[in-house]
Design an enzyme around this catalytic site. Structure first.
Site, short mmCIF file in Angstrom:
data_model
loop_
_atom_site.label_atom_id
_atom_site.label_comp_id
_atom_site.label_asym_id
_atom_site.label_seq_id
_atom_site.Cartn_x
_atom_site.Cartn_y
_atom_site.Cartn_z
N HIS A 180 -10.82 1.70 -1.26
CA HIS A 180 -10.99 1.27 0.13
C HIS A 180 -11.73 -0.05 0.10
CE1 HIS A 180 -10.81 3.17 4.35
NE2 HIS A 180 -9.61 2.92 3.88
N HIS A 196 0.81 -1.21 0.00
CA HIS A 196 0.00 0.00 0.00
C HIS A 196 0.85 1.27 0.00
CE1 HIS A 196 -3.92 1.86 0.75
NE2 HIS A 196 -3.24 2.77 1.40
#
Ligand SMILES: Nc1ncnc2c1ncn2[C@@H]1O[C@H](COP(=O)(O)OP(=O)(O)O)[C@@H](O)[C@H]1O
Lengths: 584, 80, 221, 80
Positions: free
Chosen positions: A99, A53
């Site tokens: 998300h 990430h």
């Protein structure tokens, strides 16, 4: 092996704990770089900074294929969001982000905090957010979880965007069984700023104060596996890692307070605390400025008692920012953040030494050189092979249906084509009073006027995962081309795109092949159309039980309509008008 | 029978509502308030006579619908 | 023309309200912070804007209605100053006791944003004299808690006194008797869920809200 | 001290949330559910030692902010 380092594990760290944070190879690199074993706090910092990430370790190599510059590009990838010139001293600032996983676990809060995060990326740079979009992918409508996920995600997106008062003007929604175990929630935010008031994250000077502003830090979203380790065993239930809960009300205040502070001559640089909160923000600010940073964690505003340094550094509590302030201007920030009922605390300073130094309860709990954490993070050239080419279909070979009307009706009634009114009716599309076209209107892109002018931004999100699955390269090209067409169809000059690249496990060569194919296709289309990529996000490991999602490189694009009266749509057709088909 | 269910946020989960209410009470001069947590109160009328069965069914309702196990806990009180 | 817009923590239609007022009067309204204790002297019009004051936590409008500025707002209401509460502003005015009834969660339990057809129930108010009686207009709604509730006796009374000003043609939220907007008994305070400030501009939400601002701001041609 | 406050809708006040929950429970096969009312649970930490004073102050909080007298009633439980 770094046999020289002895002991190989610092106090309180075991091989198992180390493996919960980084791979065995990565641990060796850390030993070599430090010449000693990292303690638990340091290990936590490496684990988040070297996560897929934060580090883009599997994708960075290929992302460099995108064209990222152009006449209108003020800031491309590398900043919190892309910035483009829209004339008259004004800039549009935008980005898209995923998300996905949090939204599957807790659809309402996952989607809501996704919106909150993408808004912060945009106002961090000095923009007032003016529009939100979302690109959603759910499983088969008949799958038992789908209904609840659609309901939760929609309510979460609306719950956050409506409350902060930024209109959600459009998006896309697909259903496919390939997303049964991994839904995609991609949110895009667009903001406006003056070109001479754009803020960046890189620290500029040593010995400048570092301010923490926004909400307090709690134990939200701290990585589950590491919490199981000895140090976090006590208190069990009470200390359980928790899902991040969003507070749009605090975000609204944070937007206003930051914009107010930005209008004063006080900020040197500013960064939101996204995933890996305090760690990534402090590391990125210091290392991109070639400086160091020292923080005293005792001053971090805390929501819960007895938080450890590890917890504070890894917390993903929402609605927080880090500001490097011009010395002597702290009181300006204090006045403004107190007015908005937000926490503000000086928690440290920048330093000339290129290290991250953390103190907690009088002790140094972390002292790391920044280069290996940030700039020199691992970067992988993962093996890949091109996806199996699926031959093209010759329409003449297809069986001609007897009743074309029925075919049309069944197409129109399919979940992907059916009206998405149930979704967008829950989004405030009109707040800020500048929406000229949104989900409800016959328009291929949303249109949002630049407040107080006759100019408008056109915004669209597009991707057809089915095409990307059949042929990643062509599918990638098509996603960019469709975004381009949707902008031109409303009368806009397309300017630039952001993207959100959602794929399965990159350690599998066929998945990596899909990724590389899509990226190369997108890059080719962007080059041909002079349509640079100015920001974006990568979401990998979207798979369950070895089944990956269809490759989904969502494209978010922005264009400029010089005069809002020149905008186009496809509504208002009258009898007797002539239809023209243009193109091939 | 009647069931009264309290649904509350698990410890550690951010409670922005409770926080806002707490601030507001302080602003109104209730300085003694040091913290507020807000939860839900759900009252259910049941067409059941057996307390044991009711307890079990209401727990099931909580698990299936009334509480979100990711962020909430609950307790149940039954009365005739 | 002296006008003001009150700004609470979490207001988000304050700018839209100011833009609409300025479009009609040619003058920007005073933006009054919720911590102030007094509104400017000699006001001709006050607007309590929409948004999510205090996050809509506890009950929509509840916390804002206890702000310092609201004490003076009550005094000004009593003194007859015209005031308009839109959406969250309506919720705040009911919580402050300036209007009857309360706004509950939409019957669908969903947030609803749409262009809502309304009936102007009476043109005999200072807010609606620019419309014809029973005229149908379209004004955007966007709310989660717009379900108007009052007991039957109260509903009968306000209907009887001509205090029901707007009704939904297509009830989007379950409101009692399709009520979309009501005034106080004196007629100087109007609360409504639909957003007239989002309907003063042909490029945005249409222009059906213009007559409301023109009526109350004395700008009818 | 701690105060636990239940805020309920007055009888006769429409409760769309309770209604929706009741329908959903029936749909899920909980046929014994004949009615649901949803209210609020508010838990307050108080920096007060005196129970009588606490009771009186918390009532004041309810009247001034926590309950809306047009539609809601409340009750208060104190504990140490
Ligand atoms: N998740 C969503 N959020 C907001 N608007 C959406 C969403 N999904 C679809 N829409 C809107 O619904 C309309 C129809 O969507 P779509 O079928 O994808 O149309 P198109 O192919 O013309 O873009 C568009 O205006 C789009 O913006």
């Amino acid at each position: 092996m770094s046999e020289a380092v002895n002991p190989r594990y610092a106090e309180g760290v075991t091989e198992e704990i180390a493996r919960d944070h980084v791979t065995a190879d990565e641990y060796e690199i850390i030993l070599k770089e430090l010449g000693r074993a990292p303690n638990l706090v340091e290990l936590g910092i490496f684990s988040v900074m070297w996560s897929e990430h934060c580090s883009y370790k599997s994708s960075r190599l290929h992302l460099s294929k995108f064209p990222t510059s152009g006449d209108k590009v003020i800031y491309g990838p590398g900043e919190n969001a892309g910035v483009i010139d829209i004339g008259d001293g004004q800039a549009a600032i935008f980005k898209m982000e995923s998300h996905n996983h949090p939204s599957y676990i807790e659809p309402y809060q996952g989607a809501a905090t996704g919106v909150g995060g993408i808004l912060r990326d945009v106002f961090t740079m000095g923009a007032r957010p003016v529009a939100l979009m979302n690109a959603l992918r759910f499983g088969d409508p008949e799958h038992p979880k789908t209904r609840q996920l659609v309901a939760g995600v929609t309510a979460g997106i609306g719950g956050y965007g409506n409350c902060v008062g930024v209109p959600t003007v459009g998006g896309e929604t697909n259903f496919d069984k390939g997303y049964n175990g991994n839904i995609l929630v991609n949110a895009m935010a667009v903001g406006l700023a003056d070109t001479d008031k754009i803020f960046t994250a890189a620290a500029r000077e040593p010995e400048f104060p570092v301010l923490y502003v926004g909400a307090k830090t709690g134990r939200d979203g701290i990585h589950g596996a590491t919490m199981a380790s000895a140090e976090f065993g006590e208190g069990s239930e009470e200390n359980r890692p928790t899902v991040q809960v969003g507070d749009p009300f605090t975000e609204k205040k944070l937007i206003e307070a930051c914009l107010e502070l930005m209008s004063e001559d006080a900020i040197s640089s500013i960064q939101d605390m996204g995933a890996a909160g305090l760690t990534s923000s402090s590391v990125e600010m210091a290392s991109s400025g070639g400086l160091g940073i020292e923080l005293d964690l005792d001053h971090v505003p805390q929501r819960e008692e007895n938080m450890t340094a590890y917890e504070m550094m890894l917390s993903e509590s929402q609605e927080r920012m880090l500001i490097i302030i011009k010395p002597g201007r702290e009181h300006v920030a204090e006045r403004i953040f107190r007015k908005w009922d937000l926490d503000v605390a000086t928690i440290g300073k920048t330093a000339p030494h290129g290290r991250l130094v953390l103190r907690h309860q009088g002790e140094v709990v972390c002292d790391l050189p920044l280069d290996p954490i940030g700039e020199n993070a691992p970067k992988y050239d993962r093996p890949w092979f091109p996806a199996e080419a699926r031959g093209s279909i010759d329409p003449r070979e297809l069986h001609q249906p007897e009743h074309l009307g029925e075919v049309l009706a069944s197409l129109m009634g399919s979940p992907d084509m059916a009206s998405k009114r149930w979704i967008w009716r829950q989004y405030d599309r009109h707040v800020m009073a500048d929406t000229a076209a949104s989900s409800e209107d016959p328009s291929d892109a949303a249109i949002v006027r630049v407040h107080g002018t006759q100019k408008a931004l056109a915004i669209t999100t597009d991707c057809t995962p089915r095409y990307c699955f059949a042929d990643p390269f062509e599918g990638g090209k098509q996603a960019v081309a469709e975004a381009w067409r949707n902008l031109t169809a409303v009368g806009a000059d397309p300017i630039a795109i952001t993207d959100c690249l959602n794929f399965g496990n990159p350690e599998r060569p066929e998945i990596m092949g899909q990724f590389v194919g899509c990226v190369e296709g997108m890059a080719e289309a962007c080059k041909a159309l002079d349509f640079p990529v100015v920001s974006g996000n990568v979401s990998l490991y979207n798979e369950t039980d070895g089944v990956a999602i269809p490759p989904t490189p969502a494209v978010g694009a922005v264009g400029l309509i010089p005069d809002i009266n020149q905008r186009m749509g496809y509504g208002g057709l009258k009898e007797g008008q002539v239809l023209l088909l243009v193109g091939e | 029978m009647k069931a009264r269910i309290h649904v509350y946020l698990k410890p550690g989960v951010l409670d922005p509502q409770g926080q806002a209410v707490s601030n507001s009470l302080n602003h109104l001069g209730f300085d003694e308030v040091t913290g507020v947590r807000q939860g839900k109160l759900i009252e259910i009328d049941l067409n059941t006579a057996d307390a044991e069965e009711a307890q079990q069914r209401v727990s099931e309702m909580c698990d299936k619908l009334l509480a979100n196990p990711v962020i909430e806990n609950y307790d149940i009180e039954l009365s005739a | 023309m002296k006008t003001a817009v009150i700004v609470f923590h979490g207001s988000n239609c304050d700018r839209d309200a100011a833009t609409a007022i300025e479009a009609v009067t040619g003058h920007a309204p005073a933006m009054v912070w919720h911590e102030e204790t007094e509104l400017p002297e000699g006001l001709d019009f006050v607007m309590v804007p929409g948004g999510f004051s205090y996050g809509d936590y506890l009950r929509s409008g509840a916390v804002a209605a206890r702000s310092p500025i609201v004490n003076d707002l009550k005094k000004k209401a009593e003194a007859g100053v015209p005031m308009l509460g839109v959406c969250n502003g309506f919720q705040i005015l009911t919580e402050a006791g300036l209007l009857d009834g309360t706004l509950m969660r939409n019957a669908s339990l969903h947030f609803v944003c749409e262009k809502a057809p309304l009936l102007v129930e009476t043109a005999n108010t200072r807010f609606t004299r620019g419309y014809a009686d029973r005229k149908e207009i379209v004004i955007p709604v966007a709310h989660h808690d717009g379900n108007y509730f009052a007991d039957e006796a109260t509903l009968d009374r306000i209907e009887g006194e001509g205090q029901v000003v707007f009704r939904y043609a297509n009830n989007p939220n379950g409101s009692a008797r399709d009520i979309a907007g009501v005034t106080n008994a004196a007629g100087n305070v109007l609360g409504m869920m639909p957003h007239p400030e989002r309907a003063v501009d042909a490029d945005h939400g249409g222009t059906d809200g213009l007559a409301l601002f023109e009526s109350v701001l004395g700008k009818l041609s």
